[in-house]
Design a protein around this motif. Structure first.
Motif, PDB file in Angstrom:
ATOM      1  N   SER A 110       0.768  -1.138   0.056  1.00  0.00           N
ATOM      2  CA  SER A 110       0.080   0.131  -0.054  1.00  0.00           C
ATOM      3  C   SER A 110       0.726   1.115   0.096  1.00  0.00           C
ATOM      4  O   SER A 110       0.267   2.309  -0.286  1.00  0.00           O
ATOM      5  CB  SER A 110      -0.911   0.166   1.181  1.00  0.00           C
ATOM      6  OG  SER A 110      -0.156  -0.028   2.630  1.00  0.00           O
ATOM      7  N   HIS A 111       2.273   0.973   0.076  1.00  0.00           N
ATOM      8  CA  HIS A 111       2.821   2.350   0.189  1.00  0.00           C
ATOM      9  C   HIS A 111       3.806   2.635  -1.119  1.00  0.00           C
ATOM     10  O   HIS A 111       4.524   3.524  -1.155  1.00  0.00           O
ATOM     11  CB  HIS A 111       4.265   1.955   1.126  1.00  0.00           C
ATOM     12  CG  HIS A 111       3.836   1.880   2.638  1.00  0.00           C
ATOM     13  ND1 HIS A 111       2.880   2.547   3.278  1.00  0.00           N
ATOM     14  CD2 HIS A 111       4.344   1.077   3.498  1.00  0.00           C
ATOM     15  CE1 HIS A 111       2.771   2.372   4.509  1.00  0.00           C
ATOM     16  NE2 HIS A 111       3.633   1.433   4.777  1.00  0.00           N
ATOM     17  N   TYR A 112       3.238   1.829  -2.342  1.00  0.00           N
ATOM     18  CA  TYR A 112       3.702   2.107  -3.515  1.00  0.00           C
ATOM     19  C   TYR A 112       3.406   3.558  -3.895  1.00  0.00           C
ATOM     20  O   TYR A 112       4.359   4.397  -4.581  1.00  0.00           O
ATOM     21  CB  TYR A 112       3.255   1.260  -4.586  1.00  0.00           C
ATOM     22  CG  TYR A 112       3.796  -0.077  -4.634  1.00  0.00           C
ATOM     23  CD1 TYR A 112       5.279  -0.565  -4.149  1.00  0.00           C
ATOM     24  CD2 TYR A 112       3.064  -1.189  -4.566  1.00  0.00           C
ATOM     25  CE1 TYR A 112       5.573  -1.841  -4.078  1.00  0.00           C
ATOM     26  CE2 TYR A 112       3.344  -2.737  -4.918  1.00  0.00           C
ATOM     27  CZ  TYR A 112       4.776  -3.060  -4.476  1.00  0.00           C
ATOM     28  OH  TYR A 112       5.312  -3.897  -4.337  1.00  0.00           O
ATOM     29  N   HIS A 113       2.252   4.081  -3.914  1.00  0.00           N
ATOM     30  CA  HIS A 113       1.865   5.297  -4.250  1.00  0.00           C
ATOM     31  C   HIS A 113       2.196   5.832  -5.723  1.00  0.00           C
ATOM     32  O   HIS A 113       3.186   6.528  -5.915  1.00  0.00           O
ATOM     33  CB  HIS A 113       2.120   6.342  -3.251  1.00  0.00           C
ATOM     34  CG  HIS A 113       1.712   6.142  -1.993  1.00  0.00           C
ATOM     35  ND1 HIS A 113       0.153   6.052  -1.697  1.00  0.00           N
ATOM     36  CD2 HIS A 113       2.174   5.908  -0.487  1.00  0.00           C
ATOM     37  CE1 HIS A 113      -0.114   5.822  -0.400  1.00  0.00           C
ATOM     38  NE2 HIS A 113       1.278   5.853   0.330  1.00  0.00           N
ATOM     39  N   HIS A 114       2.042   4.893  -6.620  1.00  0.00           N
ATOM     40  CA  HIS A 114       2.321   5.102  -8.118  1.00  0.00           C
ATOM     41  C   HIS A 114       1.679   6.355  -8.819  1.00  0.00           C
ATOM     42  O   HIS A 114       1.776   6.537  -9.919  1.00  0.00           O
ATOM     43  CB  HIS A 114       1.947   3.878  -8.759  1.00  0.00           C
ATOM     44  CG  HIS A 114       3.017   2.986  -8.656  1.00  0.00           C
ATOM     45  ND1 HIS A 114       2.839   1.577  -8.830  1.00  0.00           N
ATOM     46  CD2 HIS A 114       4.286   3.005  -7.928  1.00  0.00           C
ATOM     47  CE1 HIS A 114       3.694   0.741  -8.562  1.00  0.00           C
ATOM     48  NE2 HIS A 114       4.631   1.645  -8.032  1.00  0.00           N
ATOM     49  N   TRP A 115       1.005   7.388  -7.845  1.00  0.00           N
ATOM     50  CA  TRP A 115       0.517   8.478  -8.381  1.00  0.00           C
ATOM     51  C   TRP A 115       1.362   9.866  -8.033  1.00  0.00           C
ATOM     52  O   TRP A 115       1.123  10.899  -8.289  1.00  0.00           O
ATOM     53  CB  TRP A 115      -0.631   8.600  -7.606  1.00  0.00           C
ATOM     54  CG  TRP A 115      -0.956   8.622  -6.122  1.00  0.00           C
ATOM     55  CD1 TRP A 115      -0.844   7.488  -5.702  1.00  0.00           C
ATOM     56  CD2 TRP A 115      -0.602   9.721  -5.491  1.00  0.00           C
ATOM     57  NE1 TRP A 115      -0.831   7.807  -4.165  1.00  0.00           N
ATOM     58  CE2 TRP A 115      -0.584   8.743  -4.021  1.00  0.00           C
ATOM     59  CE3 TRP A 115      -0.534  10.996  -5.428  1.00  0.00           C
ATOM     60  CZ2 TRP A 115      -0.283   9.629  -2.781  1.00  0.00           C
ATOM     61  CZ3 TRP A 115      -0.319  11.672  -4.170  1.00  0.00           C
ATOM     62  CH2 TRP A 115      -0.278  11.028  -2.960  1.00  0.00           C
ATOM     63  N   THR A 116       2.366   9.573  -7.338  1.00  0.00           N
ATOM     64  CA  THR A 116       3.140  10.762  -6.804  1.00  0.00           C
ATOM     65  C   THR A 116       4.076  11.377  -7.662  1.00  0.00           C
ATOM     66  O   THR A 116       4.621  10.906  -8.667  1.00  0.00           O
ATOM     67  CB  THR A 116       3.924  10.361  -5.610  1.00  0.00           C
ATOM     68  OG1 THR A 116       4.847   8.999  -6.000  1.00  0.00           O
ATOM     69  CG2 THR A 116       3.056   9.830  -4.400  1.00  0.00           C
ATOM     70  N   HIS A 177       3.356  -3.526 -12.219  1.00  0.00           N
ATOM     71  CA  HIS A 177       3.306  -2.834 -13.230  1.00  0.00           C
ATOM     72  C   HIS A 177       3.301  -1.393 -12.429  1.00  0.00           C
ATOM     73  O   HIS A 177       3.059  -1.314 -11.254  1.00  0.00           O
ATOM     74  CB  HIS A 177       2.221  -3.010 -13.988  1.00  0.00           C
ATOM     75  CG  HIS A 177       0.865  -2.558 -13.540  1.00  0.00           C
ATOM     76  ND1 HIS A 177       0.202  -3.184 -12.697  1.00  0.00           N
ATOM     77  CD2 HIS A 177      -0.019  -1.596 -13.827  1.00  0.00           C
ATOM     78  CE1 HIS A 177      -0.822  -2.662 -12.213  1.00  0.00           C
ATOM     79  NE2 HIS A 177      -1.126  -1.643 -13.108  1.00  0.00           N
ATOM     80  N   ALA A 178       3.370  -0.313 -13.377  1.00  0.00           N
ATOM     81  CA  ALA A 178       3.041   1.093 -13.010  1.00  0.00           C
ATOM     82  C   ALA A 178       1.958   1.638 -13.956  1.00  0.00           C
ATOM     83  O   ALA A 178       2.039   0.910 -15.077  1.00  0.00           O
ATOM     84  CB  ALA A 178       4.143   1.904 -12.996  1.00  0.00           C
ATOM     85  N   PRO A 179       1.367   2.616 -13.705  1.00  0.00           N
ATOM     86  CA  PRO A 179       0.312   3.023 -14.618  1.00  0.00           C
ATOM     87  C   PRO A 179       0.871   3.466 -15.727  1.00  0.00           C
ATOM     88  O   PRO A 179       1.977   4.110 -16.069  1.00  0.00           O
ATOM     89  CB  PRO A 179      -0.076   4.420 -13.810  1.00  0.00           C
ATOM     90  CG  PRO A 179       0.036   4.052 -12.534  1.00  0.00           C
ATOM     91  CD  PRO A 179       1.180   3.234 -12.500  1.00  0.00           C
ATOM     92  N   GLY A 180       0.510   2.680 -16.977  1.00  0.00           N
ATOM     93  CA  GLY A 180       1.002   3.006 -18.219  1.00  0.00           C
ATOM     94  C   GLY A 180       2.206   2.208 -18.670  1.00  0.00           C
ATOM     95  O   GLY A 180       2.798   2.468 -19.693  1.00  0.00           O
ATOM     96  N   ARG A 181       2.924   1.468 -17.790  1.00  0.00           N
ATOM     97  CA  ARG A 181       4.184   0.966 -18.248  1.00  0.00           C
ATOM     98  C   ARG A 181       3.962  -0.592 -17.401  1.00  0.00           C
ATOM     99  O   ARG A 181       3.757  -0.843 -16.349  1.00  0.00           O
ATOM    100  CB  ARG A 181       5.279   1.509 -17.147  1.00  0.00           C
ATOM    101  CG  ARG A 181       5.728   2.680 -17.896  1.00  0.00           C
ATOM    102  CD  ARG A 181       6.975   3.399 -17.090  1.00  0.00           C
ATOM    103  NE  ARG A 181       7.106   4.808 -17.552  1.00  0.00           N
ATOM    104  CZ  ARG A 181       8.090   4.995 -18.748  1.00  0.00           C
ATOM    105  NH1 ARG A 181       8.266   4.278 -19.590  1.00  0.00           N
ATOM    106  NH2 ARG A 181       8.018   6.369 -19.177  1.00  0.00           N
ATOM    107  N   GLU A 182       4.590  -1.703 -18.209  1.00  0.00           N
ATOM    108  CA  GLU A 182       4.758  -2.872 -17.675  1.00  0.00           C
ATOM    109  C   GLU A 182       6.407  -3.244 -17.524  1.00  0.00           C
ATOM    110  O   GLU A 182       6.958  -2.361 -17.993  1.00  0.00           O
ATOM    111  CB  GLU A 182       4.255  -4.015 -18.797  1.00  0.00           C
ATOM    112  CG  GLU A 182       2.804  -3.572 -19.314  1.00  0.00           C
ATOM    113  CD  GLU A 182       1.825  -4.297 -18.274  1.00  0.00           C
ATOM    114  OE1 GLU A 182       2.067  -4.800 -17.559  1.00  0.00           O
ATOM    115  OE2 GLU A 182       0.545  -3.863 -18.442  1.00  0.00           O
ATOM    116  N   LEU A 183       6.375  -4.219 -16.887  1.00  0.00           N
ATOM    117  CA  LEU A 183       7.919  -4.668 -16.652  1.00  0.00           C
ATOM    118  C   LEU A 183       8.803  -4.902 -17.734  1.00  0.00           C
ATOM    119  O   LEU A 183       9.748  -4.816 -17.485  1.00  0.00           O
ATOM    120  CB  LEU A 183       7.951  -5.718 -15.668  1.00  0.00           C
ATOM    121  CG  LEU A 183       7.128  -5.458 -14.171  1.00  0.00           C
ATOM    122  CD1 LEU A 183       7.601  -6.569 -13.297  1.00  0.00           C
ATOM    123  CD2 LEU A 183       7.741  -4.146 -13.576  1.00  0.00           C
TER     124      LEU A 183
END
Length: 360
Positions: A110-116, A177-183
């Protein structure tokens, strides 16, 4: 890797009986029992991001993905387990009760915060590494830690890994993954290269599933979403050729790698039958399972036996998802029920993980 001090338990056989050395035989010290899937909650990170632009939208997305029923259960569940997630003394006492000598502790996903934004993302990974290191420092012979990588800012991946290693952590945790990006995104190539160069552990643990509201009832967001995300992420690493280009990567996949290991035959068939499926990787997909490590958290002894069969006992590591309710309170007992051979049982219980975590 140091084992817990004090009298050593005799190791239980997979069939439930116990065995010790034959009379007159040389006595060897068994490896420690190592749990590679355990989490720490870091309130400092949540305080850091609270109220920032994008935070409310991210919380709303998480609420939609899980649904109201899951959220009503999650709050009390985490509250009951808060001491285990934050207090090293409570953690160590629980480990003693489970017969676990060593935990590999990773921040809650829950600490990833891929919106920051970039500035905040850097603060998050630094705080995550430093706080996790401080938690593990309470018992350095029993707790080893991982940092975080902000996948949504690929240029920060290498600095985040280096920062984690500088804190005496053994690697980093990443999402699927991250929004818009795969590994498989080429932007991560420097990170894979650095992880291979340093020998760092990369723990692949999803958070959230892009199937979104289709999984918003009955906790499908976790029971279906997590293994789906694991399978998709690993498939990207395999089919894109990342594991060909960086064969020395030490990736540990949570949740037994999700659906991929038990359905790898379909991936092999696609690779054999279609030119587009085999355009990125050199070998059949199933062969790459022996280049990845998997935790044992599959909740089914028959699935665990199959995971050991397709990946090898030297690629499966004990994992509990401590202390969450989707984990195992008795990870060694769950392993014993799979009735593996003695050698395989000992490898999964801790032999392989102890070697993986050992400092050079």
């Amino acid at each position: 890797m140091a084992a817990r001090r004090g009298p050593r338990r005799r190791c239980a056989r997979p069939d439930g009986t116990h065995h010790g050395p034959a009379e007159g035989a040389a006595v060897t010290t068994p490896p420690p029992t190592v749990d590679v899937h355990a989490h720490v909650l870091l309130p400092e990170i949540e305080a850091l991001v609270e109220g920032l632009p994008g935070h409310a939208q991210a919380k709303a997305l998480d609420a939609r993905r899980n649904g109201p029923d899951a959220l009503r259960v999650n709050g009390p569940m985490i509250g009951e387990r808060l001491p285990l997630l934050t207090d090293p003394a409570a953690r160590l006492a629980a480990m003693d009760g489970q017969g676990v000598d060593v935990q590999l502790v990773s921040p809650s996903p829950s600490h990833y915060h891929h919106w920051t934004d970039e500035e905040t993302a850097e603060k998050v990974y630094r705080l995550a590494g430093e706080a996790t290191a401080a938690h593990c420092a309470a018992a350095p012979d029993r707790l080893r830690g991982l940092g975080l990588v902000p996948l949504h800012h690929p240029a920060q991946a290498v600095p985040a890994l280096d920062h984690a290693l500088a804190q005496d952590l053994v690697g980093v945790e990443i999402s699927s993954h991250a929004p818009g990006r795969e590994l498989s995104d080429p932007a991560y190539a420097p990170f894979w290269a650095r992880a291979e160069e340093t020998g760092a552990i990369v723990f692949l643990h999803p958070f959230g599933c892009t199937l979104d509201e289709r999984l918003d009832r009955w906790y499908l967001s976790n029971s279906v979403g997590q293994p789906t995300e694991n399978a998709v992420a690993l498939s990207h690493l395999i089919f894109s050729g990342v594991l060909d280009r960086f064969p020395g990567l030490r990736i540990v996949a949570a949740h037994g790698g999700g659906y991929l290991p038990t359905h790898i035959g379909r991936a092999d068939h696609a690779w054999s039958a279609r030119s587009d499926a085999r355009s990125g990787c050199t070998h059949p997909p199933s062969s790459y399972l022996r280049r990845i490590h998997f935790d044992s958290l599959v909740h089914d002894p028959y699935v665990l036996r199959e995971l050991v069969r397709v990946a090898g006992a030297d690629r499966v590591l004990l994992g509990s998802d401590f202390p969450f309710d989707m984990g195992h309170d008795d990870p060694v007992g769950a392993l014993r029920v799979a009735r593996l051979s003695d050698a395989d049982f000992e490898a999964v219980r801790g032999g392989t993980a102890a070697a993986l975590l050992r400092k050079d």
